[in-house]
Design a protein around this motif. Sequence first.
Motif, PDB file in Angstrom:
ATOM      1  N   UNK A   8       0.831  -1.210   0.000  1.00 26.32           N
ATOM      2  CA  UNK A   8       0.000   0.000   0.000  1.00 26.32           C
ATOM      3  C   UNK A   8       0.867   1.263   0.000  1.00 26.32           C
ATOM      4  N   UNK A   9       1.925   1.263   0.801  1.00 23.99           N
ATOM      5  CA  UNK A   9       2.835   2.415   0.843  1.00 23.99           C
ATOM      6  C   UNK A   9       3.544   2.599  -0.493  1.00 23.99           C
ATOM      7  N   UNK A  10       3.984   1.491  -1.070  1.00 27.09           N
ATOM      8  CA  UNK A  10       4.687   1.544  -2.357  1.00 27.09           C
ATOM      9  C   UNK A  10       3.783   2.149  -3.425  1.00 27.09           C
ATOM     10  N   UNK A  11       2.536   1.699  -3.477  1.00 25.46           N
ATOM     11  CA  UNK A  11       1.603   2.199  -4.492  1.00 25.46           C
ATOM     12  C   UNK A  11       1.350   3.695  -4.328  1.00 25.46           C
ATOM     13  N   UNK A  12       1.194   4.149  -3.086  1.00 23.31           N
ATOM     14  CA  UNK A  12       0.957   5.580  -2.834  1.00 23.31           C
ATOM     15  C   UNK A  12       2.157   6.414  -3.255  1.00 23.31           C
TER      16      UNK A  12
ATOM     17  N   UNK B 237      -6.446   5.205  -0.264  1.00 29.06           N
ATOM     18  CA  UNK B 237      -6.927   4.428   0.893  1.00 29.06           C
ATOM     19  C   UNK B 237      -7.044   2.952   0.531  1.00 29.06           C
ATOM     20  N   UNK B 238      -6.090   2.450  -0.172  1.00 29.58           N
ATOM     21  CA  UNK B 238      -6.210   1.090  -0.702  1.00 29.58           C
ATOM     22  C   UNK B 238      -5.974   0.028   0.370  1.00 29.58           C
TER      23      UNK B 238
ATOM     24  N   UNK C  56      -8.010  -6.706   0.217  1.00 34.29           N
ATOM     25  CA  UNK C  56      -9.378  -6.553  -0.283  1.00 34.29           C
ATOM     26  C   UNK C  56      -9.371  -6.275  -1.789  1.00 34.29           C
ATOM     27  N   UNK C  57      -8.466  -5.411  -2.233  1.00 29.82           N
ATOM     28  CA  UNK C  57      -8.379  -5.077  -3.659  1.00 29.82           C
ATOM     29  C   UNK C  57      -8.061  -6.323  -4.475  1.00 29.82           C
TER      30      UNK C  57
END
Length: 714
Positions: free
Chosen positions: A293-297, A599-600, A604-605
Amino acid sequence: MMTNNFQTKQSVLLFFTLMILASCKQEKKELIHDNILLKEWTGPYGGVPAFDQINIKDIKPAMLKGMELKLKEIDAIANNKELATFENTIVEMERAGAEFDRVNKYYGVLSSNMSTPEFREIKTELSPVLSEFNSKISQNEKLFQRIKTVYEASLENPLPTDQQRVLNLTYKRFEMNGAKLSPQKKARYTTINKELSSLYTKFSNNVLHDEENYVTYLNASQLDGLPEEFIKSAAKTATDKGQEGMYAITNTRSSIDPFLTYSNERDLRKLVFNNYYSRGDNGDDYDNNKLVAKILKLRRERVELLGYKNYAEWRLQDRMAKTPEKAMELMEAVWPAAIARVAEEVKDMQAVADKNGDQITIAPWDYRFYAEKVRKEKYDLDSDEVKQYLQLDKLTEAMHYVAGRLFNYQFTPLPRGTVPVFHDDVKVWEVTNKTTEENIGLWYLDPYAREGKRSGAWANQYRSYSTFDGKKNVLASNNSNFVKPAPGEALLVSWDDATTFFHEFGHALHFFSANVKYPTLNGGVRDYTEFQSQLLERWLLTDDVINNYLVHKKNGQPMPAELITKIKNAATFNKGFITTEYLASAIMDMKFHLADPSNIDVDKFERETLTELNMPKELPMRHRTPHFSHVFSGESYATAYYGYIWADVLTADASEAFAEAPGGFYDEEMANKLIKYLFAPRNAIDPAKAYRLFRGRDAKIEALMKDRGFSVAK
């Protein structure tokens, strides 16, 4: 008198300039004198890495010094007072950083092949430093202005073709990495890169932890169905891990694949399956979901600084696909046919299970097991029977034979000790031109799994071909993760593993056949460089290889004609599974980078995306997100995992060209075109243009669909 005074001043200035240069060179020599990792490679074959002298304590100081020396050279280029030219800017950049390049090769070997807890600590410390080092080069304002000056001049007065290609690639690389940003945005860009580099290292270390620490130990009563060779290897692995009398199933693909294929113990299959596909997803200190999640942001924020909507748009602009829409269009064209085939495969497997009275519904840990039973029933083809003819040593000889026929290369094994290696398992061959006996380079093979070695199979090069500073030969390696056989036993591999072995050798041949002047042209376009390696897989099924190198481990007899026929008849067998498990990962990679990451929820994604895709419940993605190292332990495959299917369109189309040639896959004219247009240029020619030169047209997706036995939508 004025002329003499002027000449005297000029002579004095020249004298002091030479003294300063000599002093700098001497200082540089002294700086690297005590650290073997920075030293120029010596010995035979144009100099070779001193792998036998690697000391873990030398890594960090050598990397730091290598970075320092390269930055000094870059600053000298950037601050040159002369008008920027291709020679004094681009060529000098190609030349800069020899010491850093050398130590970075050692660093890469330790990272991929010999990682230890001590090295991982060093890597964790160095990752943000390396990121900052790269940013200092890519965001050097004076340097970029010089590159820009040369680039803009070339728009009016184009350079020779290869020089223009180097210049265009260099300019684009700097542009894509923030060279045009304001100072404030550059600072943020650099900070993001540093943070990402640390996250990549942590992600990789977490996956490696779960591979090393989730080992399933079996006793003698739990081996039902497993092949004899696998049992012997599992016993040796357990002994090596201090569990004498037990049998170890390690948490790597090379170990779990045969276990899931042959074990009659369903509960154990489920345990082994869950261990493997839960890597990085165990809700503990080594869980990777929050890291993803951090990497994607951070990736999204970084490309937004550059004016792009998302990471995929930024990344694909210099790939063959050009846009994420084009990549998705191909994957979405293949996906329905792939999952339709999975439904057929599951129906066949369920029928076998019902016929056997097994009273089960096919689950992911059953797929390989029952697929093998279907293979036997439908094609009378036993994978273990085929495996008896797939000895790693003979496959190695087969690859060398193919290289000799197509590329005119001779592979000669070097006696142990001729050149240094980083592990006793590594073997080395000299590669020469069969006609001229000219040395092409050395080929290193590291075939076995070990603790500290990353999973999978890959190829790399310690030295690439170039001629701009004198002709350099190639030092290339192939690395696999086969389970080491018991002493005195032949290493037998599956058909899939044999195909992968040929695939990675294709990368090595791409390295060896390079014919470019500048190092930058040795780079690759990700959705194109997989094409050459995938194409080489096709020679495994040629008659010359089958009849001469696929021989039985006990009696040396060639594979019988009836078994060959069965293999060819089953060529499209299980293509639903193979295509779907891969495509699911490739589509997931793209969708993650197109989605809003603010907010990924990664888990769940992943689940919701698979549901939207109508992903068959009977099989997993090849790489679940929490251990998808291709995409989240670095960036070379991020939004680029689709490249394998893109390259396979080229592969299927090019294979048809060989099949139609008078001499088939060994047709001399086709082989010459293969080298001239597809292998030798590397990145000196735009990939789409190169393929058109080879084929006379663009590749067609119909060749891929036909190749996999899928129906083509009208």
